[in-house]
Design an enzyme around this catalytic site. Sequence first.
Site, PDB file in Angstrom:
ATOM      1  N   GLU A   1       0.760  -1.164  -0.190  1.00  0.00           N
ATOM      2  CA  GLU A   1       0.034  -0.090  -0.067  1.00  0.00           C
ATOM      3  C   GLU A   1       0.792   1.080  -0.080  1.00  0.00           C
ATOM      4  O   GLU A   1       0.756   2.294  -0.525  1.00  0.00           O
ATOM      5  CB  GLU A   1      -1.001   0.009   1.197  1.00  0.00           C
TER       6      GLU A   1
ATOM      7  N   TYR B   1      -6.261   6.547   4.452  1.00  0.00           N
ATOM      8  CA  TYR B   1      -6.252   5.471   3.385  1.00  0.00           C
ATOM      9  C   TYR B   1      -5.781   4.174   3.855  1.00  0.00           C
ATOM     10  O   TYR B   1      -6.228   3.145   3.836  1.00  0.00           O
ATOM     11  CB  TYR B   1      -5.686   5.967   2.066  1.00  0.00           C
TER      12      TYR B   1
ATOM     13  N   ASP C   1      -9.279   4.950  -2.628  1.00  0.00           N
ATOM     14  CA  ASP C   1      -8.166   5.393  -3.341  1.00  0.00           C
ATOM     15  C   ASP C   1      -8.565   6.080  -4.460  1.00  0.00           C
ATOM     16  O   ASP C   1     -10.067   6.296  -5.048  1.00  0.00           O
ATOM     17  CB  ASP C   1      -7.118   4.388  -3.702  1.00  0.00           C
TER      18      ASP C   1
END
Length: 309
Positions: free
Chosen positions: A55, A138, A156
């Site tokens: 990520e 996020y 995202d």
Amino acid sequence: MNAPTKPPHSGPARADADASGADLHSPVIDWFDDHARDLPWRHPEAGAWGVMVSEFMLQQTPVSRVLPVYEQWLARWPRPADLAADAPGEAVRAWGRLGYPRRALRLHGAAVAITERHGGDVPSDHAQLLALPGIGEYTAAAVASFAYGQRHAVLDTNVRRVFARAVTGVQYPPNATTAAERRLARALLPDDEPTAARWAAASMELGALVCTAKNETCVRCPIAAQCAWRLAGKPEHDGPPRRGQTYAGTDRQVRGKLLAVLREAHAPVQQSALDRVWHEPVQRARALDGLVADGLVEPLPGGLYRLPL
Ligand code: SF4
């Protein structure tokens, strides 16, 4: 299936559709079951650390560039404690040309905190993830959802684009994530945890592979029949200009060239070696100052520079 009844060009077209998004879940998840890319961070053995590393790397960098660096990273630092025991400069070196290298320092900082606060295991609790340095909303949601199967809105750029088109009926989402988008993403989450986690991954993949920023392939889209933007005749974007991704000639490019010299050198380098990478002295100095201020480069006495120890 709830087919919208509004005529084309009537603006956001899903007001009459199921506001919970229930009519979207099954088609998107079924499509994902058939079309999801086989990516290493999606394998169970990647674990939460593999998901977290991916990520960090995937923010602003395409999968194809991330793959080799990810593999090398996990081979070298298979657990957070392994990375934490190494110098932050080694993280910057291993980051290679992924770009936005502050992410390497942030990932190193998160590994240190995981080692110190959580016994070396990536926490599963969303609040504990969010409390780690360098982890924002996020990433916390993505790790909790993808690694631990929890129910979180994971927003995202790909997901935001899919929701903007399929639900809101516009071509592109706003430049920065808005409260309205967060509300919408939460409203669209399936109720049960495993389905919500699947939905998060599936809607993201749909944006990456089908509902792309340019040349979306609606003929392959599992929700084409419900898509508000398509049903409205694909009205052109009329919001503020979209942010460009220019690189050539920017300070970011100069920073990348300066860092490349330091990554390849395994001893401190002279200023003169850095001066050779860019012709324009004011911009070059500004880029170098920025790297020092960000902690990516350490100045030493005698005009020498190195990656941070
Ligand atoms: S129908 Fe086209 S625009 Fe709508 S969600 Fe699918 S790919 Fe995107």
